[in-house]
Structures are given as C-alpha cells and as structure tokens.
Write a protein that holds these residues in place. Structure first.
Motif, mmCIF file in Angstrom:
data_model
loop_
_atom_site.group_PDB
_atom_site.id
_atom_site.type_symbol
_atom_site.label_atom_id
_atom_site.label_comp_id
_atom_site.label_asym_id
_atom_site.label_seq_id
_atom_site.Cartn_x
_atom_site.Cartn_y
_atom_site.Cartn_z
ATOM 1 N N ASP A 199 85.323 29.248 11.568
ATOM 2 C CA ASP A 199 84.401 28.298 10.938
ATOM 3 C C ASP A 199 84.883 26.854 11.066
ATOM 4 O OD1 ASP A 199 82.625 30.272 10.060
ATOM 5 O OD2 ASP A 199 83.818 30.647 8.258
ATOM 6 N N PHE A 200 86.069 26.656 11.652
ATOM 7 C CA PHE A 200 86.625 25.305 11.767
ATOM 8 C C PHE A 200 86.238 24.734 13.134
ATOM 9 C CE2 PHE A 200 90.412 26.974 9.060
ATOM 10 C CZ PHE A 200 89.561 27.138 7.983
ATOM 11 N N HIS A 201 85.007 24.342 13.272
ATOM 12 C CA HIS A 201 84.443 24.045 14.586
ATOM 13 C C HIS A 201 85.005 22.787 15.239
ATOM 14 C CE1 HIS A 201 81.654 27.334 14.147
ATOM 15 N NE2 HIS A 201 81.197 26.845 13.011
ATOM 16 N N ASN A 202 85.722 21.969 14.494
ATOM 17 C CA ASN A 202 86.278 20.739 15.074
ATOM 18 C C ASN A 202 87.771 20.832 15.359
ATOM 19 O OD1 ASN A 202 84.045 18.838 15.325
ATOM 20 N ND2 ASN A 202 83.885 19.000 13.101
ATOM 21 N N LEU A 203 88.343 22.026 15.268
ATOM 22 C CA LEU A 203 89.758 22.186 15.571
ATOM 23 C C LEU A 203 90.068 21.769 17.004
ATOM 24 C CD1 LEU A 203 91.103 25.556 14.095
ATOM 25 C CD2 LEU A 203 91.715 23.238 13.421
ATOM 26 N N THR A 204 91.108 20.954 17.161
ATOM 27 C CA THR A 204 91.626 20.640 18.496
ATOM 28 C C THR A 204 93.006 21.250 18.708
ATOM 29 O OG1 THR A 204 92.598 18.540 17.741
ATOM 30 C CG2 THR A 204 90.340 18.477 18.590
ATOM 31 N N PHE A 205 93.719 21.579 17.630
ATOM 32 C CA PHE A 205 95.061 22.157 17.718
ATOM 33 C C PHE A 205 95.127 23.370 16.794
ATOM 34 C CE2 PHE A 205 99.382 22.785 16.289
ATOM 35 C CZ PHE A 205 100.177 22.509 17.381
ATOM 36 N N LEU A 206 95.497 24.530 17.358
ATOM 37 C CA LEU A 206 95.628 25.748 16.571
ATOM 38 C C LEU A 206 96.888 26.484 16.993
ATOM 39 C CD1 LEU A 206 94.601 27.849 14.545
ATOM 40 C CD2 LEU A 206 93.218 28.847 16.383
ATOM 41 N N ASP A 207 97.812 26.692 16.038
ATOM 42 C CA ASP A 207 99.069 27.381 16.315
ATOM 43 C C ASP A 207 99.241 28.521 15.315
ATOM 44 O OD1 ASP A 207 101.626 28.229 16.889
ATOM 45 O OD2 ASP A 207 102.540 26.243 16.816
ATOM 46 N N LEU A 208 99.137 29.759 15.818
ATOM 47 C CA LEU A 208 99.344 30.954 15.005
ATOM 48 C C LEU A 208 100.531 31.752 15.524
ATOM 49 C CD1 LEU A 208 95.642 32.196 14.685
ATOM 50 C CD2 LEU A 208 96.907 30.768 13.090
ATOM 51 N N SER A 209 101.396 31.121 16.286
ATOM 52 C CA SER A 209 102.493 31.826 16.938
ATOM 53 C C SER A 209 103.497 32.388 15.937
ATOM 54 C CB SER A 209 103.208 30.880 17.911
ATOM 55 O OG SER A 209 103.784 29.782 17.222
ATOM 56 N N LEU A 210 104.274 33.394 16.422
ATOM 57 C CA LEU A 210 105.384 33.949 15.654
ATOM 58 C C LEU A 210 104.935 34.531 14.320
ATOM 59 C CD1 LEU A 210 107.804 31.038 16.501
ATOM 60 C CD2 LEU A 210 108.170 33.404 17.198
ATOM 61 N N ASN A 211 103.900 35.351 14.379
ATOM 62 C CA ASN A 211 103.456 36.150 13.252
ATOM 63 C C ASN A 211 103.353 37.600 13.717
ATOM 64 O OD1 ASN A 211 102.747 34.443 10.732
ATOM 65 N ND2 ASN A 211 101.918 33.220 12.418
ATOM 66 N N SER A 212 102.581 38.414 13.021
ATOM 67 C CA SER A 212 102.382 39.811 13.435
ATOM 68 C C SER A 212 100.895 40.123 13.515
ATOM 69 C CB SER A 212 103.083 40.767 12.454
ATOM 70 O OG SER A 212 104.480 40.557 12.451
ATOM 71 N N LEU A 213 100.128 39.164 13.993
ATOM 72 C CA LEU A 213 98.681 39.345 14.122
ATOM 73 C C LEU A 213 98.396 40.295 15.273
ATOM 74 C CD1 LEU A 213 97.703 35.618 13.608
ATOM 75 C CD2 LEU A 213 97.421 37.472 11.962
ATOM 76 N N SER A 214 97.399 41.139 15.094
ATOM 77 C CA SER A 214 97.124 42.175 16.088
ATOM 78 C C SER A 214 95.630 42.280 16.351
ATOM 79 C CB SER A 214 97.687 43.518 15.604
ATOM 80 O OG SER A 214 97.091 43.894 14.376
ATOM 81 N N ASP A 215 95.235 43.357 17.015
ATOM 82 C CA ASP A 215 93.862 43.619 17.417
ATOM 83 C C ASP A 215 93.472 42.678 18.555
ATOM 84 O OD1 ASP A 215 93.675 45.594 15.538
ATOM 85 O OD2 ASP A 215 92.630 44.378 14.061
ATOM 86 N N PRO A 216 92.359 42.950 19.192
ATOM 87 C CA PRO A 216 91.908 42.059 20.266
ATOM 88 C C PRO A 216 91.592 40.660 19.743
ATOM 89 C CG PRO A 216 90.799 44.183 20.383
ATOM 90 C CD PRO A 216 91.520 44.160 19.079
ATOM 91 N N ILE A 217 91.725 39.664 20.599
ATOM 92 C CA ILE A 217 91.317 38.305 20.249
ATOM 93 C C ILE A 217 89.797 38.303 20.141
ATOM 94 C CG2 ILE A 217 91.305 35.893 20.986
ATOM 95 C CD1 ILE A 217 93.852 36.505 22.573
ATOM 96 N N PRO A 218 89.229 37.901 19.013
ATOM 97 C CA PRO A 218 87.780 37.983 18.818
ATOM 98 C C PRO A 218 87.008 37.210 19.888
ATOM 99 C CG PRO A 218 88.876 37.439 16.763
ATOM 100 C CD PRO A 218 89.910 37.336 17.832
ATOM 101 N N GLU A 219 85.979 37.851 20.411
ATOM 102 C CA GLU A 219 85.153 37.208 21.426
ATOM 103 C C GLU A 219 84.531 35.922 20.894
ATOM 104 O OE1 GLU A 219 83.603 37.230 25.351
ATOM 105 O OE2 GLU A 219 85.020 38.590 24.389
ATOM 106 N N SER A 220 84.219 35.900 19.596
ATOM 107 C CA SER A 220 83.575 34.727 19.009
ATOM 108 C C SER A 220 84.461 33.497 19.035
ATOM 109 C CB SER A 220 83.156 35.024 17.567
ATOM 110 O OG SER A 220 84.238 35.537 16.819
ATOM 111 N N ARG A 221 85.791 33.713 19.140
ATOM 112 C CA ARG A 221 86.683 32.550 19.204
ATOM 113 C C ARG A 221 86.334 31.656 20.378
ATOM 114 N NH1 ARG A 221 93.152 32.733 19.282
ATOM 115 N NH2 ARG A 221 92.709 32.795 17.085
ATOM 116 N N PHE A 222 85.917 32.242 21.472
ATOM 117 C CA PHE A 222 85.704 31.473 22.688
ATOM 118 C C PHE A 222 84.430 30.621 22.638
ATOM 119 C CE2 PHE A 222 88.046 35.346 23.851
ATOM 120 C CZ PHE A 222 89.224 34.750 24.274
#
Length: 216
Positions: A107-130
């Motif tokens: 929902d953060f449509h104006n994001l220019t920088f996103l860093d979620l590295s070094l966690n334990s997130l799983s599952d496929p990357i959501p298609e909606s992200r693109f």
C-alpha cells in the motif's frame, strides 16, 4: 545511550525528526509515539529494540523516512496498519520477521527504497509487488527464505537501479525481462538455485554502465 524510549516522547507534539541511530535502546516502541503528528523522519536503526511494531505508528501519515533496521523486532499483525502514501524510504532489515511477505507494504505506492534483508521472510514474492511498487529505485531482500520463480513482471520496476535478491530459495530461470530495466546498475542473485542460461538481455548495455555481482 541505553534504557527504554520514554513514553513521554508523546508530549513532543511539534517534533519533526527523531534520529536515535547506533545506540543501545531496549524494549518496545512506546505507543505514545502516535501523538507526533508532525513527524517526517524516524530512524531507530541499530539498537536493541524488540517486540512488535505497534500499528499506531502508521497513524503518522507525514513520515517520509522510516528506518527500524538492525533491532530485534518480530512479526506483527500487519492487517492493523494503515497505508502510508507519503512514505518513500522503509528499512526493516536485520530483525526477526518471519513467515510471508508483509503485504501491507504494497500500500506504500511512493516507496523508492525498500530493505527487508536479513530476516526470515518466506513464500513466493507476491506478484502484486511488481505492479504496486513501481517507483522503487532500490530493493533489497537479501538473506531471507523467499522461494519460487522470479516473475517476468520484474520489468515493471522501470526505475530500479539496485536489485539485491541474494541468499534466498529462488529457482527456475532468470527472466529475460530483468535485462530490460533501463536504470538497473547493480544486480545480486547469488546463493539461489537459478538454472539455465544468463539472459542475453543483461549484456545489451555498455559494460561500463553495469555493475555485476556473481549470480551463483
């Protein structure tokens, strides 16, 4: 500095910037932080904060920069978070987030920088992200447990300069469309299980305009 972040921070109603980087603050983010309606910049990077991120922080609709990386935050009930349309910079790197991708970020449509590295997130990357985060310039998902193929819709990130997807469980072929991103300068895909040929599209631009890191 150490200790907890005092709940009395909520009395600083005119505060615009709060930067507590590189200290030893402990405990949780006080819920009273939601009173700081003039906030534009929040950074708690590299402390010893823990617990969940209170949904009330999403009430701070004027925040452009939010860095909560390098702490001990755990997964929350993201459904209680509001969209933050003015947010451009979000880092949740090096915490203890688990399970699936935090879909509220879409929902953060104006994001220019996103860093979620070094966690334990799983599952496929959501298609909606693109399709929902098309203003991204930098995307870092390194060192998680994302799995599945990499969608050809990655070409929707037409402004992307820096793409870091290393050390996950992505597999299949590297999509040809990844080489059509006009601004892309850095790409890291190593320590996945990609197979097949490296797309020829990655070599179409002059080599001096590209920075390549080993793919495997």
């Amino acid at each position: 500095m150490n200790g907890s972040i005092a709940s009395s921070i909520g009395t600083l109603s005119k505060l615009v910037v709060l930067d507590l980087n590189n200290n030893s603050f402990q405990g949780e983010i006080p819920v009273e932080i939601d009173r700081l309606r003039e906030f534009r910049y929040l950074s708690l990077f590299n402390n010893n904060l823990s617990g969940t991120i209170p949904p009330k922080v999403s009430i701070l609709q004027n925040v452009r920069h939010r860095d909560l990386g390098f702490n001990y935050f755990v997964s929350s009930n993201w459904s209680g978070f509001l969209p933050m349309p003015l947010l451009t910079h979000l880092s949740l790197a090096y915490n203890e987030f688990e399970s699936e991708f935090s879909r509220f970020i879409l929902d953060f449509h104006n994001l220019t920088f996103l860093d979620l590295s070094l966690n334990s997130l799983s599952d496929p990357i959501p298609e909606s992200r693109f399709t929902d985060l098309t203003k991204l310039v930098s995307l870092n998902l390194t060192a998680n447990a994302f799995e599945g193929p990499l969608s050809s819709n990655i070409s929707k990130f037409s402004k992307l300069v820096d793409l870091q997807l290393a050390t996950n469980r992505l597999h299949g072929s590297i999509p040809e469309s990844i080489g059509t991103l006009p601004q892309l300068q850095t790409i890291e895909l190593f320590e996945n299980t990609f197979e097949g040929q490296i797309p020829s599209s990655l070599g179409l631009r002059p080599i001096e305009d590209q920075v390549f890191v080993p793919l495997a």
